[in-house]
Design a protein around this motif. Structure first.
Motif, PDB file in Angstrom:
ATOM      1  N   ARG A  59      31.745 -27.369 -30.075  1.00 23.80           N
ATOM      2  CA  ARG A  59      31.121 -27.393 -31.401  1.00 23.80           C
ATOM      3  C   ARG A  59      29.626 -27.682 -31.342  1.00 23.80           C
ATOM      4  O   ARG A  59      28.903 -27.422 -32.293  1.00 23.80           O
ATOM      5  CB  ARG A  59      31.838 -28.421 -32.287  1.00 23.80           C
ATOM      6  N   ILE A  60      29.171 -28.270 -30.216  1.00 18.48           N
ATOM      7  CA  ILE A  60      27.746 -28.546 -30.086  1.00 18.48           C
ATOM      8  C   ILE A  60      27.373 -28.548 -28.599  1.00 18.48           C
ATOM      9  O   ILE A  60      28.105 -29.088 -27.768  1.00 18.48           O
ATOM     10  CB  ILE A  60      27.361 -29.890 -30.753  1.00 18.48           C
ATOM     11  N   ASP A  61      26.262 -27.906 -28.273  1.00 19.10           N
ATOM     12  CA  ASP A  61      25.704 -27.941 -26.921  1.00 19.10           C
ATOM     13  C   ASP A  61      24.400 -28.728 -26.978  1.00 19.10           C
ATOM     14  O   ASP A  61      23.520 -28.420 -27.794  1.00 19.10           O
ATOM     15  CB  ASP A  61      25.419 -26.527 -26.413  1.00 19.10           C
ATOM     16  N   VAL A  62      24.274 -29.722 -26.131  1.00  8.76           N
ATOM     17  CA  VAL A  62      23.073 -30.559 -26.093  1.00  8.76           C
ATOM     18  C   VAL A  62      22.232 -30.166 -24.883  1.00  8.76           C
ATOM     19  O   VAL A  62      22.707 -30.170 -23.748  1.00  8.76           O
ATOM     20  CB  VAL A  62      23.435 -32.050 -26.024  1.00  8.76           C
ATOM     21  N   HIS A  63      20.978 -29.826 -25.148  1.00 12.20           N
ATOM     22  CA  HIS A  63      20.036 -29.462 -24.093  1.00 12.20           C
ATOM     23  C   HIS A  63      18.952 -30.542 -24.086  1.00 12.20           C
ATOM     24  O   HIS A  63      18.102 -30.583 -24.986  1.00 12.20           O
ATOM     25  CB  HIS A  63      19.438 -28.086 -24.361  1.00 12.20           C
ATOM     26  N   ALA A  64      19.007 -31.431 -23.102  1.00 18.50           N
ATOM     27  CA  ALA A  64      18.123 -32.595 -23.060  1.00 18.50           C
ATOM     28  C   ALA A  64      16.926 -32.351 -22.145  1.00 18.50           C
ATOM     29  O   ALA A  64      17.071 -31.820 -21.038  1.00 18.50           O
ATOM     30  CB  ALA A  64      18.904 -33.814 -22.587  1.00 18.50           C
ATOM     31  N   TYR A  65      15.748 -32.748 -22.614  1.00 13.34           N
ATOM     32  CA  TYR A  65      14.503 -32.597 -21.848  1.00 13.34           C
ATOM     33  C   TYR A  65      13.679 -33.874 -21.958  1.00 13.34           C
ATOM     34  O   TYR A  65      13.716 -34.583 -22.968  1.00 13.34           O
ATOM     35  CB  TYR A  65      13.682 -31.427 -22.384  1.00 13.34           C
ATOM     36  N   SER A  66      12.925 -34.115 -20.896  1.00 21.02           N
ATOM     37  CA  SER A  66      11.996 -35.246 -20.921  1.00 21.02           C
ATOM     38  C   SER A  66      10.552 -34.785 -20.752  1.00 21.02           C
ATOM     39  O   SER A  66       9.648 -35.609 -20.640  1.00 21.02           O
ATOM     40  CB  SER A  66      12.355 -36.244 -19.806  1.00 21.02           C
ATOM     41  N   ASP A  67      10.334 -33.453 -20.726  1.00 18.42           N
ATOM     42  CA  ASP A  67       8.961 -32.938 -20.677  1.00 18.42           C
ATOM     43  C   ASP A  67       8.807 -31.867 -21.746  1.00 18.42           C
ATOM     44  O   ASP A  67       9.724 -31.073 -22.007  1.00 18.42           O
ATOM     45  CB  ASP A  67       8.655 -32.351 -19.301  1.00 18.42           C
ATOM     46  N   LEU A  68       7.640 -31.839 -22.374  1.00 17.75           N
ATOM     47  CA  LEU A  68       7.386 -30.959 -23.509  1.00 17.75           C
ATOM     48  C   LEU A  68       7.459 -29.481 -23.124  1.00 17.75           C
ATOM     49  O   LEU A  68       8.060 -28.675 -23.842  1.00 17.75           O
ATOM     50  CB  LEU A  68       6.018 -31.278 -24.113  1.00 17.75           C
ATOM     51  N   GLU A  69       6.875 -29.127 -21.998  1.00 16.35           N
ATOM     52  CA  GLU A  69       6.861 -27.724 -21.594  1.00 16.35           C
ATOM     53  C   GLU A  69       8.275 -27.182 -21.391  1.00 16.35           C
ATOM     54  O   GLU A  69       8.612 -26.080 -21.841  1.00 16.35           O
ATOM     55  CB  GLU A  69       6.038 -27.566 -20.303  1.00 16.35           C
ATOM     56  N   GLY A  70       9.095 -27.968 -20.723  1.00 14.94           N
ATOM     57  CA  GLY A  70      10.474 -27.545 -20.496  1.00 14.94           C
ATOM     58  C   GLY A  70      11.246 -27.424 -21.801  1.00 14.94           C
ATOM     59  O   GLY A  70      12.049 -26.498 -21.973  1.00 14.94           O
ATOM     60  N   ALA A  71      10.999 -28.332 -22.742  1.00 15.63           N
ATOM     61  CA  ALA A  71      11.693 -28.301 -24.022  1.00 15.63           C
ATOM     62  C   ALA A  71      11.316 -27.058 -24.823  1.00 15.63           C
ATOM     63  O   ALA A  71      12.181 -26.405 -25.413  1.00 15.63           O
ATOM     64  CB  ALA A  71      11.374 -29.557 -24.822  1.00 15.63           C
ATOM     65  N   ILE A  72      10.016 -26.709 -24.853  1.00 17.93           N
ATOM     66  CA  ILE A  72       9.570 -25.530 -25.596  1.00 17.93           C
ATOM     67  C   ILE A  72      10.214 -24.265 -25.044  1.00 17.93           C
ATOM     68  O   ILE A  72      10.674 -23.391 -25.789  1.00 17.93           O
ATOM     69  CB  ILE A  72       8.032 -25.416 -25.547  1.00 17.93           C
ATOM     70  N   ALA A  73      10.288 -24.195 -23.711  1.00 20.15           N
ATOM     71  CA  ALA A  73      10.933 -23.036 -23.091  1.00 20.15           C
ATOM     72  C   ALA A  73      12.429 -23.019 -23.400  1.00 20.15           C
ATOM     73  O   ALA A  73      13.025 -21.965 -23.668  1.00 20.15           O
ATOM     74  CB  ALA A  73      10.702 -23.055 -21.584  1.00 20.15           C
ATOM     75  N   GLY A  74      13.056 -24.199 -23.391  1.00 17.18           N
ATOM     76  CA  GLY A  74      14.484 -24.299 -23.659  1.00 17.18           C
ATOM     77  C   GLY A  74      14.834 -23.929 -25.088  1.00 17.18           C
ATOM     78  O   GLY A  74      15.871 -23.314 -25.341  1.00 17.18           O
ATOM     79  N   ILE A  75      13.978 -24.295 -26.028  1.00 20.23           N
ATOM     80  CA  ILE A  75      14.215 -23.980 -27.443  1.00 20.23           C
ATOM     81  C   ILE A  75      14.344 -22.471 -27.636  1.00 20.23           C
ATOM     82  O   ILE A  75      15.233 -21.994 -28.341  1.00 20.23           O
ATOM     83  CB  ILE A  75      13.078 -24.547 -28.313  1.00 20.23           C
ATOM     84  N   ALA A  76      13.468 -21.739 -26.991  1.00 23.87           N
ATOM     85  CA  ALA A  76      13.511 -20.275 -27.109  1.00 23.87           C
ATOM     86  C   ALA A  76      14.700 -19.701 -26.350  1.00 23.87           C
ATOM     87  O   ALA A  76      15.361 -18.771 -26.827  1.00 23.87           O
ATOM     88  CB  ALA A  76      12.210 -19.685 -26.586  1.00 23.87           C
ATOM     89  N   ALA A  77      14.997 -20.267 -25.181  1.00 22.82           N
ATOM     90  CA  ALA A  77      16.055 -19.713 -24.332  1.00 22.82           C
ATOM     91  C   ALA A  77      17.432 -19.846 -24.960  1.00 22.82           C
ATOM     92  O   ALA A  77      18.262 -18.930 -24.862  1.00 22.82           O
ATOM     93  CB  ALA A  77      16.034 -20.388 -22.963  1.00 22.82           C
ATOM     94  N   VAL A  78      17.708 -20.982 -25.602  1.00 22.77           N
ATOM     95  CA  VAL A  78      19.048 -21.212 -26.165  1.00 22.77           C
ATOM     96  C   VAL A  78      19.126 -20.863 -27.641  1.00 22.77           C
ATOM     97  O   VAL A  78      20.167 -20.995 -28.258  1.00 22.77           O
ATOM     98  CB  VAL A  78      19.490 -22.676 -25.959  1.00 22.77           C
ATOM     99  N   ARG A  79      17.988 -20.439 -28.212  1.00 21.30           N
ATOM    100  CA  ARG A  79      17.929 -20.133 -29.652  1.00 21.30           C
ATOM    101  C   ARG A  79      18.398 -21.351 -30.445  1.00 21.30           C
ATOM    102  O   ARG A  79      19.366 -21.316 -31.212  1.00 21.30           O
ATOM    103  CB  ARG A  79      18.768 -18.912 -29.991  1.00 21.30           C
ATOM    104  N   ALA A  80      17.668 -22.444 -30.247  1.00 18.91           N
ATOM    105  CA  ALA A  80      18.070 -23.740 -30.806  1.00 18.91           C
ATOM    106  C   ALA A  80      18.195 -23.702 -32.318  1.00 18.91           C
ATOM    107  O   ALA A  80      17.385 -23.094 -33.019  1.00 18.91           O
ATOM    108  CB  ALA A  80      17.059 -24.809 -30.391  1.00 18.91           C
ATOM    109  N   HIS A  81      19.228 -24.376 -32.806  1.00 17.50           N
ATOM    110  CA  HIS A  81      19.398 -24.552 -34.247  1.00 17.50           C
ATOM    111  C   HIS A  81      18.690 -25.807 -34.739  1.00 17.50           C
ATOM    112  O   HIS A  81      18.295 -25.887 -35.900  1.00 17.50           O
ATOM    113  CB  HIS A  81      20.884 -24.666 -34.590  1.00 17.50           C
ATOM    114  N   ALA A  82      18.553 -26.802 -33.854  1.00 18.26           N
ATOM    115  CA  ALA A  82      17.905 -28.059 -34.234  1.00 18.26           C
ATOM    116  C   ALA A  82      17.206 -28.665 -33.025  1.00 18.26           C
ATOM    117  O   ALA A  82      17.673 -28.528 -31.889  1.00 18.26           O
ATOM    118  CB  ALA A  82      18.932 -29.035 -34.795  1.00 18.26           C
ATOM    119  N   VAL A  83      16.093 -29.352 -33.299  1.00 17.47           N
ATOM    120  CA  VAL A  83      15.313 -30.021 -32.257  1.00 17.47           C
ATOM    121  C   VAL A  83      15.042 -31.444 -32.710  1.00 17.47           C
ATOM    122  O   VAL A  83      14.564 -31.670 -33.833  1.00 17.47           O
ATOM    123  CB  VAL A  83      13.976 -29.300 -31.991  1.00 17.47           C
TER     124      VAL A  83
END
Length: 362
Positions: A29-53
Motif C-alpha cells: 500500500r505504500i513504498d518508502v524511498h528514504a534519502y539523506s542527501d538532497l541530490e539523491g532525493a530529487i533524482a528519486g522523486i522523478a524516478a519513482v513518480r512520487a506522490h508525496a515528499v
C-alpha cells in the motif's frame, strides 16, 4: 493503490525504522524511498513518480522544486504543529498508523485526482455478499472465515472484510478489537464529506489482522452506521470495488438491507445466503429466494443464478431435514459452537470453505 513516498532527512536510523514499520503494517500500500542527501532525493522523486515528499528541517526545499501534483510536507518533532511556513507538517514521532494517516491526508489534499499506481492485473475487485434471512445462522463467522481463507492462499489474496451490520464489531470478529486508531466512523465521515481522494482516505482507515484480512474497526458510536444513506453506501461500495489494491470484498450485510439496496446484489460476483440446516431455516431460505426472484424480475437483473446456499449448525446426531429451497447448496457445516472468535478459527482450520474459495477465485 500504492503510494510512493519520498522522505529526506539526516537521521538514518529514523528512516530505517520508519520504512520497516510502514512496510510491515501496510504491505503493498505504500513504498518508502528514504534519502539523506538532497541530490539523491530529487533524482528519486522523478524516478519513482512520487506522490508525496516529506522533508526534514535540515534541508531547504520548496513546493516549486517538485513535480506538479506531488504533495509536499515538512517533518516536525511536535505533533501539535499543523504547518510550517504554510506547508503542511507531519509529526515525526507518532504511531505508525497515525503517520500513515497523515501521509494519506497530505496526498488527498494535494489533489483529488492524484493517480495512484494500479496493480498490473487491472482486474476490478470481486464483491462477495454474505447474508441471511434469519439471525443466528453464523453468517458473520462464515464471512470472516472466508476472508481469512482467501488471505491465506498460497498466492495471497488482498481481501477486505466489510461488515455493515450496525450491531456487529469487525474488530471483535477478527480479534483486533481494542486497538487505537481510525474506525468505521472515519469511513462514514470521508464518504459523507465527498472531498479529496476518497480512495486514499479509505485506505488510510483500513486495518489488517494477523492473517492479512483488511477491515475497518467498529464505529466509535454504534449509531454512526445509521448515518450512511443509500447513496452513501452505494458510493462506499463503488469506491471499494474499484480499488486496485483489493482483490475481493467480502460484504457481510443483513438481508433487509440488501433488499432495500438492490444495486448491491446486482454488482455482486456471488451471493452467499446462509441458513441454519433445520426445517425453519429451510423455510426462511425459500421465502428469501422468492423475494430475490421477485426483485430480479422487477429490476431485470440476474441475482438468483449467482446465489448459493451455505447451511450451518447441522446436528450430526440426527438426519438432515429436507431442503425445500431450490437454491444450490454449496456446503453444509456442522455445529461448531457459539463463541464467535473460536468458530471463525474452527471453520478456517477445517478447510471446509475450500469449495467457496475456489468459486470466488474461479
Amino acid at each position: 493503490m500504492r503510494i510512493q513516498l519520498v522522505i529526506l532527512d539526516t537521521d538514518h536510523e529514523y528512516l530505517r525504522r520508519l520504512s520497516a514499520h510502514l512496510a510491515e503494517l501496510y504491505p503493498g500500500r505504500i513504498d518508502v524511498h528514504a534519502y539523506s542527501d538532497l541530490e539523491g532525493a530529487i533524482a528519486g522523486i522523478a524516478a519513482v513518480r512520487a506522490h508525496a515528499v516529506l522533508v526534514g528541517a535540515a534541508f531547504d526545499v520548496s513546493p516549486s522544486d517538485l513535480p506538479a501534483r506531488c504533495a509536499f510536507g515538512r517533518l516536525t518533532d511536535s505533533p501539535t504543529v499543523a504547518s510550517i511556513d504554510g506547508v503542511p507538517a507531519v509529526a515525526r514521532y507518532t504511531k505508525t498508523s497515525e503517520f500513515f494517516r497523515q501521509v494519506i491526508d497530505l496526498v488527498s489534499s494535494a489533489s483529488g485526482s492524484v493517480e495512484i499506481r494500479k496493480r498490473t492485473s487491472g482486474k476490478a475487485p470481486r464483491l462477495i455478499v454474505t447474508t441471511s434471512a434469519a439471525g443466528g445462522s453464523g453468517t458473520t463467522s462464515l464471512a470472516a472465515a472466508l476472508a481469512r481463507s482467501l488471505a491465506m492462499q498460497p498466492t495471497p489474496v488482498n481481501v477486505l472484510y466489510l461488515d455493515l451490520d450496525p450491531t456487529s464489531d469487525a474488530g471483535a470478529t477478527l480479534e483486533t478489537a481494542g486497538a487505537d486508531g481510525p474506525t468505521m466512523s472515519d469511513v462514514i465521515y470521508a464518504i459523507k464529506r465527498r472531498r479529496g481522494d476518497i480512495d486514499s482516505q479509505l485506505m488510510s482507515v483500513m486495518r489488517r489482522d494477523a492473517y492479512g484480512v483488511h477491515h475497518f474497526a467498529a464505529t466509535r458510536d454504534p449509531a454512526d452506521i445509521l448515518d450512511l444513506t443509500a447513496d452513501d453506501r452505494a458510493i462506499l461500495l463503488e469506491r471499494l470495488t474499484s480499488n486496485s489494491s483489493i482483490d475481493v470484498v467480502i460484504l457481510d450485510i443483513p438481508f433487509t438491507a440488501v433488499v432495500a439496496q438492490w444495486s448491491v446484489l446486482e454488482h455482486a460476483h456471488r451471493v452467499l445466503l446462509v441458513a441454519r440446516a433445520d426445517g425453519q431455516g429451510s423455510l426462511r431460505t425459500e421465502r428469501a429466494r422468492r423475494i430475490l426472484e421477485r426483485l430480479d424480475a422487477t429490476h431485470e437483473s440476474s441475482v438468483v443464478p449467482r446465489t448459493s446456499l451455505l447451511r450451518t449448525r447441522l446436528d450430526p446426531r440426527g438426519p438432515a431435514p429436507a431442503d425445500v429451497s431450490s437454491l444450490p447448496t454449496l456446503l453444509t457445516l456442522p455445529d461448531l459452537g457459539d463463541a464467535e472468535g473460536q468458530v471463525v478459527d474452527q471453520i478456517y482450520a477445517s478447510g471446509a470453505l475450500h469449495p467457496v474459495v475456489s468459486m470466488v477465485l474461479a
